[in-house]
Design an enzyme around this catalytic site. Sequence first.
Site, PDB file in Angstrom:
ATOM      1  N   GLU A 184       0.706  -1.030  -0.032  1.00  0.00           N
ATOM      2  CA  GLU A 184       0.045   0.081  -0.109  1.00  0.00           C
ATOM      3  C   GLU A 184       0.994   1.409   0.055  1.00  0.00           C
ATOM      4  O   GLU A 184       2.014   1.328   0.702  1.00  0.00           O
ATOM      5  CB  GLU A 184      -0.890   0.185   1.293  1.00  0.00           C
ATOM      6  CG  GLU A 184      -1.699   1.183   1.317  1.00  0.00           C
ATOM      7  CD  GLU A 184      -2.392   1.292   2.783  1.00  0.00           C
ATOM      8  OE1 GLU A 184      -2.740   0.071   3.147  1.00  0.00           O
ATOM      9  OE2 GLU A 184      -2.917   2.524   3.073  1.00  0.00           O
ATOM     10  N   GLU A 189      -2.607  11.508   3.243  1.00  0.00           N
ATOM     11  CA  GLU A 189      -3.806  11.271   4.147  1.00  0.00           C
ATOM     12  C   GLU A 189      -3.796  12.443   4.835  1.00  0.00           C
ATOM     13  O   GLU A 189      -2.616  13.125   5.436  1.00  0.00           O
ATOM     14  CB  GLU A 189      -3.626  10.125   5.007  1.00  0.00           C
ATOM     15  CG  GLU A 189      -3.624   8.673   4.289  1.00  0.00           C
ATOM     16  CD  GLU A 189      -3.705   7.366   5.302  1.00  0.00           C
ATOM     17  OE1 GLU A 189      -4.656   6.707   5.639  1.00  0.00           O
ATOM     18  OE2 GLU A 189      -2.481   7.059   5.626  1.00  0.00           O
TER      19      GLU A 189
END
Length: 305
Positions: A184, A189
């Site tokens: 990932e 974020e």
Amino acid sequence: MCLIIGHMQKVFLYLLTTMKTLNYLLFSACLLFFSGCGTEDPSNPGTDNTQTEIAIPTTGYTSPESYDGMTLVWEDDFDGNSLDPANWSHESGTGQNGWGNNELQYYRSQNTSFQDGHLIITAKEESFNGSDYTSSRIISMGKQQFRYGRIDFRAVMPRGQGLWPALWMLGSNFETEGWPACGEIDIMEMIGGSGRENTVHGTVHWSNDGSYAQFGGEKSLSNGTLADQFHVFSIEWDATKIRWFIDNEVYHEIDITPAQLDEFRRSFFFIMNVAVGGNWPGSPNANTTFPQHMIVDYVRVFQAQ
């Protein structure tokens, strides 16, 4: 989910370090990307996807349209009034254990809209199928996937305690390998809430000889928040390293040459979503206002000539 490493041994010190990823392991145990959810046809988003026109910032950083030694190989400028089905699909539902993180939202295609050449994901406080919040999650799985290059996302973040927007990637072999073995890459974020909305997080997650591992860094703005105006969130990625940028300023790097990091020498697909609640941001509170919006101007992929 920003520090620079150059030595293999440093990579393996960052194991099991956030509540986000501890709970994400529950998600990976099911080994089903679509467990408890569904995939929707982006050309048929439903009947109640009308969004009130929102104020889109007119300021912020804009990335160049070319880079030396690289060619633009794919982009989506979101100039239409719906998702391009050749590029994207919606995911729906609540996933496994709140998408592995005890998130509170129900993902619906109706929370995606388009305005003035921008894709808008709207998080709402509303009751739907047992959830108190709704939002959208969009993936390019099986449609657009890439290995290596420069990736730029130009976007404005939502704000408020409990909001968790993300622009990220999963390995294209997710359905066969599961998470975290597929790898990932979190390009961006942000964790909503006072004092946190000025910080971008960039992280990788992988399987270190069968055990979960992660390594991440962060960068805080000198003033303002990521919700005030547009910023460009980027990675440069090749067979030896991944570097993270905000507005073309590098803030984090990882050496991916060790054999245990071979997940990151394969192809990945994109995900864009706004989660509500979950282990990392916590739940919304009385100060959180809805609706909230993540506004995406474009995504571009450049690769070496």
